[in-house]
Structure formats: structure tokens, C-alpha cells
Design an enzyme around this catalytic site. Structure first.
Site, mmCIF file in Angstrom:
data_model
loop_
_atom_site.group_PDB
_atom_site.id
_atom_site.type_symbol
_atom_site.label_atom_id
_atom_site.label_comp_id
_atom_site.label_asym_id
_atom_site.label_seq_id
_atom_site.Cartn_x
_atom_site.Cartn_y
_atom_site.Cartn_z
ATOM 1 C CE LYS A 1 -40.996 -47.880 -13.279
ATOM 2 N NZ LYS A 1 -41.930 -46.788 -13.024
ATOM 3 C CG HIS B 1 -44.064 -35.765 -12.656
ATOM 4 N ND1 HIS B 1 -43.098 -35.941 -13.624
ATOM 5 C CD2 HIS B 1 -44.596 -36.994 -12.420
ATOM 6 C CE1 HIS B 1 -43.039 -37.216 -13.962
ATOM 7 N NE2 HIS B 1 -43.943 -37.874 -13.262
ATOM 8 N NE ARG C 1 -50.235 -40.577 -16.043
ATOM 9 C CZ ARG C 1 -49.139 -41.174 -16.457
ATOM 10 N NH1 ARG C 1 -48.295 -40.516 -17.215
ATOM 11 N NH2 ARG C 1 -48.865 -42.424 -16.146
ATOM 12 C CB SER D 1 -41.252 -39.456 -17.644
ATOM 13 O OG SER D 1 -41.586 -38.675 -16.531
HETATM 14 O O1 PNS Z 1 -43.130 -42.612 -11.496
HETATM 15 P P1 PNS Z 1 -43.346 -44.079 -11.274
HETATM 16 O O2 PNS Z 1 -42.236 -44.882 -11.911
HETATM 17 O O3 PNS Z 1 -44.716 -44.545 -11.671
HETATM 18 O O4 PNS Z 1 -43.245 -44.285 -9.679
HETATM 19 C C1 PNS Z 1 -43.392 -45.563 -9.121
HETATM 20 C C2 PNS Z 1 -42.889 -45.569 -7.682
HETATM 21 C C3 PNS Z 1 -41.442 -45.106 -7.617
HETATM 22 C C4 PNS Z 1 -43.750 -44.651 -6.839
HETATM 23 C C5 PNS Z 1 -43.013 -47.024 -7.184
HETATM 24 O O5 PNS Z 1 -42.340 -47.879 -8.068
HETATM 25 C C6 PNS Z 1 -42.458 -47.226 -5.790
HETATM 26 O O6 PNS Z 1 -43.125 -46.907 -4.825
HETATM 27 N N1 PNS Z 1 -41.214 -47.756 -5.723
HETATM 28 C C7 PNS Z 1 -40.560 -48.021 -4.455
HETATM 29 C C8 PNS Z 1 -40.457 -49.523 -4.222
HETATM 30 C C9 PNS Z 1 -41.717 -50.037 -3.561
HETATM 31 O O7 PNS Z 1 -42.122 -49.594 -2.497
HETATM 32 N N2 PNS Z 1 -42.355 -51.050 -4.199
HETATM 33 C C10 PNS Z 1 -43.559 -51.670 -3.686
HETATM 34 C C11 PNS Z 1 -44.814 -50.928 -4.078
HETATM 35 S S1 PNS Z 1 -45.873 -52.007 -4.924
#
Ligand code: PNS
Length: 158
Positions: A41, A17, A90, A128
Site C-alpha cells: 500500500k 479506529h 463502516r 485514514s
Molecule cells: O487497515 P487495512 O489496510 O484495511 O487493514 C488490512 C489488514 C492489514 C488487516 C489486512 O491487509 C491483513 O490482514 N494483512 C495481513 C496479510 C494477510 O493476512 N493477508 C491475507 C488476508 S486476505
């Protein structure tokens, strides 16, 4: 002024990150690390802990700040007046998920653009979840996370 968001769950923040955040900080005037609540999650670290660790890990980056959010990323980006979302990409397995999220976000709001930065080879397989698993089994994690994160992880699993 060009402001970008680097969103994620950051459970916890890793060197992978940090590499993306630092590189985004070179490209934009300001970078906001957007720590998502991601309640579904069931993160190991609370939202407050994840924000605190991200703040400590990015303290050396002058144009980076850390903010938490709960809700849609597109709404938060609008609220923060950040027209660009930067994500790390990645190994090939990330692609389909990121492609879907980018397409959905674009449908939800055409106001912002998603930009991808390729991970450096040494971080291609770092996540993570892998760090949490290694830490839970008392493995060495110092090569994956900054010292502040390693010490909190060790305490969690002590
Ligand atoms: O580190 P991660 O868990 O891969 O991050 C994912 C994240 C937090 C960027 C994604 O889940 C997100 O944007 N969550 C906010 C909710 C949202 O907007 N959902 C619709 C997008 S499909």
C-alpha cells in the site's frame, strides 16, 4: 484470559479506529493493536511511525498494547495466542472486502474467529485515506484524529 487482535494498516490511526479498539478493550481481557507493514500500500507513515502514533493514541487504555507484524494475519494471531480478530465495519462498502478477508482467513486457519463491531454513525465515512487527503490540502483534521496524529500529519504536509 481472552486476547483479541485489532489489525490494520493505521496510516494513520483515526478516531474511528480508536472507537473500535476502545470498545474491543471492554469486551476482552487484552487487545493487541496489530499494525501491518502493508508495504504494497506504500503507506505515508513508516511502520515505526504508525506504531508510535498508535501507542500514543491508545496510552489511556490499560489493557491495550501495540505490536507490528509483517506476513499473514492468521500466523501472527497464532503467534500472539489471540484466537479472536476484531474489525470495525463502516458503511456498506466495507462489507464485501471484509467478507472476503474473513472467508480467506477462515480457509487459512480455523483457529480463530473474526468478530465485527459496527462503527458509530459519526465514524461511518471516516478513513485514514480521507484524513491524509484533507491534511495534504491543509484542511482541518482535528475532528478525525487525536492531537498527536494531527500534529505529525501537519508536519508531514508542511
Ligand atoms: O487497515 P487495512 O489496510 O484495511 O487493514 C488490512 C489488514 C492489514 C488487516 C489486512 O491487509 C491483513 O490482514 N494483512 C495481513 C496479510 C494477510 O493476512 N493477508 C491475507 C488476508 S486476505
Amino acid at each position: 484470559m481472552k486476547r483479541a487482535l485489532t489489525p490494520g494498516t493505521f496510516d494513520p490511526i483515526t478516531y474511528g479506529h480508536l472507537d473500535i479498539i476502545a470498545r474491543a478493550a471492554q469486551l476482552f481481557d487484552e487487545v493487541i493493536v496489530a499494525v501491518a507493514a502493508s508495504n504494497k500500500k506504500q503507506p505515508l507513515f513508516s511502520l515505526e511511525e504508525r506504531v508510535a502514533l498508535a501507542e500514543q493514541a491508545t496510552a489511556h487504555l490499560e489493557n491495550v498494547r501495540v505490536v507490528s507484524f509483517d506476513g499473514l494475519l492468521v500466523d501472527f494471531a497464532r503467534e500472539m495466542e489471540a484466537p479472536v480478530v476484531v474489525k470495525g465495519l463502516r458503511a456498506i462498502t466495507d462489507f464485501e472486502y471484509e467478507f472476503q478477508m474473513t472467508a480467506i482467513n477462515y480457509e487459512l486457519s480455523a483457529d480463530f474467529e473474526t468478530v465485527f463491531i459496527m462503527s458509530q454513525p459519526q465514524h461511518m465515512y471516516l478513513s485514514s485515506s480521507v484524513v491524509r487527503e484533507v491534511a495534504s490540502m491543509n484542511g482541518e483534521i482535528e475532528q478525525f484524529v487525536p492531537p498527536c496524529v494531527a500534529s505529525v500529519l501537519k508536519t508531514k504536509f508542511a
